[in-house]
Scaffold this motif. Structure first.
Motif, PDB file in Angstrom:
ATOM      1  N   SER A 200       0.689  -1.105  -0.086  1.00 45.15           N
ATOM      2  CA  SER A 200       0.064   0.089   0.094  1.00 45.15           C
ATOM      3  C   SER A 200       0.824   1.067  -0.033  1.00 45.15           C
ATOM      4  N   ASP A 201       2.212   1.165   0.410  1.00 43.34           N
ATOM      5  CA  ASP A 201       2.918   2.192   0.287  1.00 43.34           C
ATOM      6  C   ASP A 201       3.248   2.622  -1.141  1.00 43.34           C
ATOM      7  N   HIS A 202       2.958   1.987  -2.063  1.00 42.02           N
ATOM      8  CA  HIS A 202       3.008   2.418  -3.497  1.00 42.02           C
ATOM      9  C   HIS A 202       1.840   2.921  -3.955  1.00 42.02           C
ATOM     10  N   VAL A 203       0.798   2.662  -3.356  1.00 43.99           N
ATOM     11  CA  VAL A 203      -0.351   3.368  -3.955  1.00 43.99           C
ATOM     12  C   VAL A 203      -0.728   4.764  -3.169  1.00 43.99           C
ATOM     13  N   ALA A 204      -0.359   4.700  -1.927  1.00 42.93           N
ATOM     14  CA  ALA A 204      -0.618   5.943  -1.238  1.00 42.93           C
ATOM     15  C   ALA A 204      -0.418   7.364  -1.798  1.00 42.93           C
ATOM     16  N   PRO A 205       0.913   7.333  -2.299  1.00 44.02           N
ATOM     17  CA  PRO A 205       1.288   8.721  -2.698  1.00 44.02           C
ATOM     18  C   PRO A 205       0.571   9.185  -3.981  1.00 44.02           C
ATOM     19  N   THR A 206      -0.156   8.038  -4.645  1.00 44.32           N
ATOM     20  CA  THR A 206      -0.825   8.581  -5.802  1.00 44.32           C
ATOM     21  C   THR A 206      -2.185   8.875  -5.675  1.00 44.32           C
ATOM     22  N   ILE A 207      -2.825   9.071  -4.298  1.00 49.02           N
ATOM     23  CA  ILE A 207      -4.258   9.507  -4.039  1.00 49.02           C
ATOM     24  C   ILE A 207      -4.093  11.204  -4.031  1.00 49.02           C
ATOM     25  N   THR A 208      -5.063  11.437  -4.694  1.00 47.79           N
ATOM     26  CA  THR A 208      -5.395  12.978  -4.668  1.00 47.79           C
ATOM     27  C   THR A 208      -6.615  13.486  -4.216  1.00 47.79           C
ATOM     28  N   GLU A 209      -7.022  14.558  -4.005  1.00 45.62           N
ATOM     29  CA  GLU A 209      -8.209  15.055  -3.343  1.00 45.62           C
ATOM     30  C   GLU A 209      -8.776  16.423  -3.934  1.00 45.62           C
ATOM     31  N   TYR A 210     -10.158  16.495  -3.887  1.00 48.64           N
ATOM     32  CA  TYR A 210     -10.554  17.870  -4.259  1.00 48.64           C
ATOM     33  C   TYR A 210     -12.192  18.000  -3.445  1.00 48.64           C
ATOM     34  N   GLU A 211     -12.491  19.253  -3.228  1.00 49.48           N
ATOM     35  CA  GLU A 211     -13.668  19.604  -2.630  1.00 49.48           C
ATOM     36  C   GLU A 211     -14.917  19.223  -3.550  1.00 49.48           C
ATOM     37  N   VAL A 212     -15.809  18.763  -2.826  1.00 45.51           N
ATOM     38  CA  VAL A 212     -17.185  18.541  -3.661  1.00 45.51           C
ATOM     39  C   VAL A 212     -18.398  19.068  -2.911  1.00 45.51           C
ATOM     40  N   ASP A 213     -19.354  19.058  -3.705  1.00 46.92           N
ATOM     41  CA  ASP A 213     -20.558  19.708  -3.074  1.00 46.92           C
ATOM     42  C   ASP A 213     -21.306  19.006  -1.631  1.00 46.92           C
ATOM     43  N   PRO A 214     -21.186  20.000  -0.495  1.00 49.95           N
ATOM     44  CA  PRO A 214     -21.468  19.434   0.686  1.00 49.95           C
ATOM     45  C   PRO A 214     -22.837  18.976   0.612  1.00 49.95           C
ATOM     46  N   ARG A 215     -23.660  18.637  -0.330  1.00 49.28           N
ATOM     47  CA  ARG A 215     -24.849  18.035  -0.185  1.00 49.28           C
ATOM     48  C   ARG A 215     -24.523  16.652   0.171  1.00 49.28           C
ATOM     49  N   VAL A 216     -23.350  16.230  -0.297  1.00 48.89           N
ATOM     50  CA  VAL A 216     -23.069  14.548  -0.089  1.00 48.89           C
ATOM     51  C   VAL A 216     -23.004  14.572   1.460  1.00 48.89           C
ATOM     52  N   ASN A 217     -23.056  15.405   2.434  1.00 52.25           N
ATOM     53  CA  ASN A 217     -22.873  15.210   3.629  1.00 52.25           C
ATOM     54  C   ASN A 217     -24.167  14.454   4.074  1.00 52.25           C
ATOM     55  N   ASN A 218     -25.064  14.694   3.757  1.00 49.42           N
ATOM     56  CA  ASN A 218     -26.396  13.960   4.299  1.00 49.42           C
ATOM     57  C   ASN A 218     -26.840  12.778   3.280  1.00 49.42           C
ATOM     58  N   HIS A 219     -26.285  11.523   3.831  1.00 42.66           N
ATOM     59  CA  HIS A 219     -26.422  10.256   2.875  1.00 42.66           C
ATOM     60  C   HIS A 219     -28.002  10.081   2.528  1.00 42.66           C
ATOM     61  N   ARG A 220     -28.906  10.448   3.653  1.00 37.22           N
ATOM     62  CA  ARG A 220     -30.143   9.996   3.681  1.00 37.22           C
ATOM     63  C   ARG A 220     -30.791  10.841   2.642  1.00 37.22           C
ATOM     64  N   ARG A 221     -30.485  12.055   2.176  1.00 39.13           N
ATOM     65  CA  ARG A 221     -30.993  13.034   1.548  1.00 39.13           C
ATOM     66  C   ARG A 221     -30.691  12.911   0.148  1.00 39.13           C
ATOM     67  N   ILE A 222     -29.758  12.221  -0.286  1.00 43.45           N
ATOM     68  CA  ILE A 222     -29.078  12.410  -1.634  1.00 43.45           C
ATOM     69  C   ILE A 222     -29.448  11.077  -2.475  1.00 43.45           C
ATOM     70  N   ASP A 223     -29.494  11.248  -3.734  1.00 40.82           N
ATOM     71  CA  ASP A 223     -29.544  10.199  -4.614  1.00 40.82           C
ATOM     72  C   ASP A 223     -28.117   9.569  -5.014  1.00 40.82           C
ATOM     73  N   PRO A 224     -28.072   8.193  -4.364  1.00 37.97           N
ATOM     74  CA  PRO A 224     -26.734   7.512  -4.323  1.00 37.97           C
ATOM     75  C   PRO A 224     -26.213   7.412  -5.674  1.00 37.97           C
ATOM     76  N   THR A 225     -27.210   7.170  -6.460  1.00 41.59           N
ATOM     77  CA  THR A 225     -26.738   6.968  -8.104  1.00 41.59           C
ATOM     78  C   THR A 225     -26.313   7.953  -8.949  1.00 41.59           C
ATOM     79  N   ASP A 226     -26.561   9.385  -8.066  1.00 42.77           N
ATOM     80  CA  ASP A 226     -26.055  10.603  -8.886  1.00 42.77           C
ATOM     81  C   ASP A 226     -24.583  10.585  -9.049  1.00 42.77           C
TER      82      ASP A 226
END
Length: 238
Positions: A200-226
């Protein structure tokens, strides 16, 4: 840590990548999977008719629940690599119930409650192979339920600035060794832990991140297929 993740692949994509049979016909891509949801896993187990080991993509509840554990309101969805080979809850499954939890990426959050910003973390390709453990128990209605937990480690990727834990991701060429159905003894389990850390030491440095819409915060109120749930958040300066 991994408390919500994404599997954007169809089951045919997963069976092709992992050279596995399909045992999850009704799977549809999900862009928000939470603990206790049904998720696809990849594992090898003996065929009931022939006894030969077969690799399959199959459903599992993302809340590890071995038969000896009492019902709990708190789902057990992550296992720490530091104790997965020694803790009584996990070690039996780590010895003989290893699996892969495929994912496109996962979410983490920063900020204060009520004002949390969601981040999506992913690799350079569309598919990540997270090391997991699985178990099965017989329910009151006589059916068998498979459940799973994702193994986590100290973060050494983009999540290090967001959260101190991350899933143990394996290169695809390391999957065969991890899924080998041979039951491990204590020495074998420690050797497997060492292998997971190194791989996993070989994969970890390749992970990147970016911000997404905070509507994902509420799992019960979103369409998980969106699929727009994982689109980068547009800022006022962009």
């Amino acid at each position: 840590m991994c408390g919500r993740f994404v599997v954007s692949q169809k089951v045919t994509d997963l069976t092709e990548v992992f050279d596995a049979e399909n045992d999850y016909d009704d799977w549809e891509p999900r862009f928000s999977l939470a603990p206790t949801d049904s998720v696809p896993i990849v594992r090898e187990r003996a065929d009931s008719a022939t006894g030969a080991f077969v690799r399959r993509v199959e459903p599992a509840v993302w809340s590890f629940h071995p038969s000896f554990m009492r019902d709990s309101k708190r789902p057990q969805f992550n296992s720490r690599i530091e104790t997965v080979a020694t803790n009584g809850l996990w070690k039996g499954a780590f010895a003989s119930g290893r699996c892969i939890v495929p994912m496109h990426g996962y979410y983490e959050w920063t900020g204060e409650p009520g004002h949390k910003q969601a981040h999506f973390l992913r690799g350079p390709d569309d598919l990540l192979a997270a090391a997991g453990i699985s178990t099965a128990r017989k329910l009151d209605d006589g059916t068998w339920q498979v459940s799973t937990s994702i193994i986590t480690r100290e973060a050494r990727d983009a999540s290090g600035e967001i959260h101190d834990r991350m899933p143990v991701y394996l290169p695809l060429d390391a999957v065969d060794r991890y899924l080998d159905p041979t039951k491990l003894d204590a020495g074998g389990m420690q050797a497997m832990v060492d292998f997971l850390i190194e791989a996993s030491d070989h994969v970890a440095p390749t992970i990147t991140e970016y911000e997404v819409d905070p509507r994902v915060n509420n799992h019960r109120r979103i369409d998980p297929t969106d699929p727009s749930l994982i689109e980068p958040l547009e800022t006022s300066g962009s």
